[in-house]
Design an enzyme around this catalytic site. Sequence first.
Site, PDB file in Angstrom:
ATOM      1  N   SER A 187       0.697  -1.024   0.028  1.00 27.90           N
ATOM      2  CA  SER A 187      -0.249  -0.030   0.106  1.00 27.90           C
ATOM      3  C   SER A 187       1.056   1.172   0.246  1.00 27.90           C
ATOM      4  O   SER A 187       1.416   1.368  -0.914  1.00 27.90           O
ATOM      5  CB  SER A 187      -0.911   0.093   1.303  1.00 27.90           C
ATOM      6  N   ASP A 195      -8.860  -4.611  -6.181  1.00 25.01           N
ATOM      7  CA  ASP A 195      -8.529  -3.678  -5.180  1.00 25.01           C
ATOM      8  C   ASP A 195      -9.258  -2.470  -5.476  1.00 25.01           C
ATOM      9  O   ASP A 195      -9.107  -1.475  -6.344  1.00 25.01           O
ATOM     10  CB  ASP A 195      -6.956  -3.384  -5.534  1.00 25.01           C
ATOM     11  N   HIS A 242      -7.514  -5.113  -1.571  1.00 24.64           N
ATOM     12  CA  HIS A 242      -6.174  -4.548  -1.288  1.00 24.64           C
ATOM     13  C   HIS A 242      -5.476  -5.442  -0.707  1.00 24.64           C
ATOM     14  O   HIS A 242      -4.128  -5.196  -0.929  1.00 24.64           O
ATOM     15  CB  HIS A 242      -6.508  -3.191  -0.572  1.00 24.64           C
TER      16      HIS A 242
END
Length: 746
Positions: free
Chosen positions: A604, A679, A711
């Site tokens: 991320s 995602d 994600h």
Amino acid sequence: MKIKTFVSLVGVMALTGLFCPKTAMAQKSFTLEDLNFGGKNYYKMTPERRYLTFWGDKVVRQEQNVCKIIDLNTGAEISLFTLDNINTWAGLPIHDQPKVRSLYYASFPFANKSIVAVSNGKSVYMVDFKAHKVVDTIELQLDVQARDYQYQTHATAYVQDNQLYVVDPLGAEHKLTEDGSADIVYGQSVHRDEFGINGGLFWSPKGNHLAFYRMDQSMVADYPLVDIPELNFTPEEYETKAAIAAPIKYPMAGEASHKVTVGVYDLNERKTIYLQTGDPTDRYFTNITWSPDENVIYMFELNRDQNDCYLTAYNAHTGKKIGNIYHETDTKFVEPTHPITFLPWNTNQFVMYSQKDGYNHLYLFEKDGKQLKQLTKGEWVVMDILGFNKTFKGIIYTSNECSPIQVNTWMVNVETGKRTLLDNGKGYHNARLSEDGNTLVDAFSEPTLPLEYTITKIAAHPKVIKYFTSPNPWQGYNVPEYSCGTVKAADGKTNLYYRMVKPIGFDPTKKYPTVVYVYGGPHAHNVDARWNYGSRGWETYMAQKGYLLFILDNRGSEHRGKAFEQATFRHLGQEEMKDQMEGVKFLLSLPYVDKDRIGVHGWSFGGFMTTSLMTNYPDVFKVGVAGGPVIDWKWYEVMYGERYMDTPQSNPEGYAQTSLLQKAKDLKGKLQIIIGLNDPVVVPQHAYSFLKACIATGTQPDFYVYPGEPHNMRGHQSVHLHERITQYFEDYLKPLKSNNEKSTQE
């Protein structure tokens, strides 16, 4: 560079031979099935837990088959009832109603009644465990998008098929909306879960009113995600089982955002009004709070720039605005993430969180917005209010006053300002307070303590029961050395905390491949005073394979004050990289770190940092694995992206500086990018665009995608993911350059 290092007792014992047998062969080795949260053995390898809840000020232990009350004088456990008891008293199974299968989630909603709430997935049963009978049954609506139950009135609010319903205390169902759709969203989280928002239904204290969010996102562009079904279908089934379009509403930085309003339903009058907030365009409404008398609704309102914040009061019966009762501005951003909280012994006063003095602290206000005093102060932050103690006029809260890497529980007296530490002053504490504020259940760990539970009766001389200490689940395994220390940030003055995990069988005369694990973004940190300094299982797995792991919390991460967190404003990644490189300088000063074998991995924001470091320092980092990376902040969501970067229109230089598309040409080492195809957070456009830029410039990243995953990889697929990450470093970072070099390392 000033370096300060703290070596954990586990590591010291390992080095001195006090902890481990003399022969490493006698120790067991870990697998990813042991260490990864999706692994088959993971829960057997984590510290043993106790599931505890409150019945008034009493503490109850929940197990699958029994609930036991804990004697707070002796710590002894006495059975209240069993799972068989509950099913017998409820007459389960009956018709299409299955048995209750577990008591882990049993709750005790009334302090002065012997009633336990349990569920079988179709209904909630309120069972009087002294009278041995069911006193109420709440039918659960299936396939709901949101639901909240009000115990005092026995009313339920829920969203089903996009419409909002309320079941009143008499059991009558009321449909409150007709226009709910994918574009018009009722009763659910808004503003993409920013500003502390995690739901959209808000019962008043006595349950006579329901406030709810209404989000119009019809003006927000669809982002074209695609669902990939199972592939075991025949050619004839292709049309119905092929890839399915699954678009989401995704407001990107600088683009049109959704519009939110707040409705209020009166259960007695059976009518709905909306708060008269004015035009909701480019505004954020968050942290909705009811006054104790149910007459006023308070909420924080922010402009789109998120630098101008009002606490506003509205008449809950008419929706009319009473007034702005507090105003806070900042040259960068204001970020309210907690609602105001009224004092239980004085409903004319409330407590509010603010970072206005540079650190997140508590302030006392009159209900009209007049500030009375600052309740906490210092170069540390308050994390959360756990509750109140009426006897001592105290607020029970958690903070990192003892150390930036600790969380401890305190009480501050509202009248005198005196603070009292309610735990041992060490480690990382996760405490819960009974509703009356007299009993504290604390689950905590320390760098060498896996997990311990204490129960405290808050008094002039608090009584602490040492309830349960988990045995070390890693006893008998070959465990690496975990240590913690500080290095100076790139500003030359700020201490940054790091964690280091040394390879199994560490020999300071050898050189080791090193992996920097990084997150680096807001609202998170990696290093704290928990067991093994918060080390992730994958780090232990890599240490077992001969790697040194290094994790540093740079400026921009959480819980270090406003200046620390805002240092990255309008140029995300730049100060963070400078700080990470100070960590690398420290690593290069260590004789056992191989400067030619340094890798980096993160997910991320950490994927953004990994890609940034690989392309900005291509001669330092040889191998990287970037998961779900942000590549260009103009493609990230409005609320988060604009808070830290402003809009692309107002900050074009910052967006250009932080975009990794222009850095694709600078990639030299081996970089693997991994994403979930579905995602909804960092949409696939980021990774695809970077790949396209690399193709155009002739650089060669690797790419892997998990169809159907969001994600983060869920369940056992996480084991597969970490096998892949590990193998990438095994293939490209671990191999040595020559036979001569190899002979010096073994």
